[in-house]
Design an enzyme around this catalytic site. Structure first.
Site, PDB file in Angstrom:
ATOM      1  N   ASP A  32      40.799  60.178   8.851  1.00  0.00           N
ATOM      2  CA  ASP A  32      42.046  61.143   9.256  1.00  0.00           C
ATOM      3  C   ASP A  32      43.033  60.588  10.054  1.00  0.00           C
ATOM      4  OD1 ASP A  32      41.906  64.449   8.974  1.00  0.00           O
ATOM      5  OD2 ASP A  32      43.100  63.843  10.304  1.00  0.00           O
ATOM      6  N   ILE A  33      44.121  60.878   9.692  1.00  0.00           N
ATOM      7  CA  ILE A  33      45.222  60.568  10.598  1.00  0.00           C
ATOM      8  C   ILE A  33      45.468  60.953  11.955  1.00  0.00           C
ATOM      9  CG2 ILE A  33      47.018  61.999  10.015  1.00  0.00           C
ATOM     10  CD1 ILE A  33      48.863  59.453   9.146  1.00  0.00           C
ATOM     11  N   GLU A  98      45.638  72.771   4.799  1.00  0.00           N
ATOM     12  CA  GLU A  98      46.917  72.253   4.951  1.00  0.00           C
ATOM     13  C   GLU A  98      47.267  71.374   3.791  1.00  0.00           C
ATOM     14  OE1 GLU A  98      47.107  69.882   8.742  1.00  0.00           O
ATOM     15  OE2 GLU A  98      46.796  71.928   9.991  1.00  0.00           O
ATOM     16  N   VAL A  99      46.686  70.664   3.317  1.00  0.00           N
ATOM     17  CA  VAL A  99      46.795  69.838   2.274  1.00  0.00           C
ATOM     18  C   VAL A  99      46.099  70.297   0.832  1.00  0.00           C
ATOM     19  CG1 VAL A  99      46.555  67.402   1.362  1.00  0.00           C
ATOM     20  CG2 VAL A  99      46.869  67.785   3.984  1.00  0.00           C
ATOM     21  N   HIS A 103      39.585  68.216   0.033  1.00  0.00           N
ATOM     22  CA  HIS A 103      39.008  67.331   1.062  1.00  0.00           C
ATOM     23  C   HIS A 103      37.752  67.960   1.711  1.00  0.00           C
ATOM     24  CE1 HIS A 103      42.324  69.242   2.727  1.00  0.00           C
ATOM     25  NE2 HIS A 103      41.871  68.959   3.867  1.00  0.00           N
ATOM     26  N   HIS A 105      35.899  67.000   5.218  1.00  0.00           N
ATOM     27  CA  HIS A 105      35.946  66.336   6.654  1.00  0.00           C
ATOM     28  C   HIS A 105      34.549  66.173   7.141  1.00  0.00           C
ATOM     29  CE1 HIS A 105      40.164  68.238   7.857  1.00  0.00           C
ATOM     30  NE2 HIS A 105      39.903  68.918   6.921  1.00  0.00           N
TER      31      HIS A 105
END
Ligand code: AMP
Length: 121
Positions: A32-33, A98-99, A103, A105
Site C-alpha cells: 500500500d502506498i 476509495e478504489v 482489494h 488489505h
C-alpha cells in the site's frame, strides 16, 4: 459499473508502478502506498471487479479460488502468519471504499487492536 481508469486497473496495465510482492494468473499483490501498519499489502484480482460483492456474484470458481489462495500465500510469504495478521475489504460508501477495484488489505507487524473503532457520534 467498473471504471477501467481506476488506479488499480492502471497498475494492472503497467501504466503506473507498484511495489509488487506477488503475482499469479489471477491475482497481484503490492505494498500500500500509504501504509497503516508495518506490513500493509493489497491483494487484487486481475479481473475487472468493483468490489467483493461484484466478485462473489460474477467471478468464476477459478478466479475466486485463485484470489483467496493468493491472499493466504501472500501472508505466508510476508512471514506474518505468526504472530498474526488482519485482512480487510471495504465494500461501498459506508465502508469508505476509495478504489473501485476489489482489494483485500493485509495488515500486520504490530498489535492491531480490536476490530473496529467506535463509530463517531
Ligand atoms: P480502500 O479505502 O479500501 O479503497 O483502500 C484503498 C487503498 O489503496 C488505500 O489504503 C490507499 O493508500 C491505497 N492506494 C491508493 N493508490 C495506491 C497506489 N498507487 N499504490 C498502492 N496503494 C494505493
Amino acid at each position: 459499473m467498473y471504471d477501467p481508469n481506476n488506479v488499480f486497473a492502471r497498475i494492472l496495465r503497467g501504466e503506473i508502478p507498484c511495489k509488487k510482492v506477488y503475482e499469479s494468473d489471477t491475482a497481484l499483490a503490492f505494498h500500500d502506498i500509504n501504509p497503516q501498519a508495518p506490513t500493509h499489502i493489497l491483494v487484487i484480482p486481475k479481473g475487472a471487479y468493483v468490489s467483493l460483492d461484484d466478485f462473489t456474484a460474477t467471478a468464476s470458481e477459478a478466479e475466486i479460488a485463485g484470489f483467496f489462495r493468493a491472499v493466504g500465500e501472500v501472508a505466508r510469504q510476508a512471514g506474518v502468519v505468526e504472530p498474526g495478521y488482519r485482512i480487510l475489504a471495504n465494500i461501498g460508501r459506508d465502508a469508505h471504499q476509495e478504489v473501485p477495484h476489489l482489494h483485500v488489505h493485509i495488515f500486520a507487524g504490530r498489535d492491531l487492536g480490536r476490530m473496529l473503532a467506535k463509530a463517531p457520534e
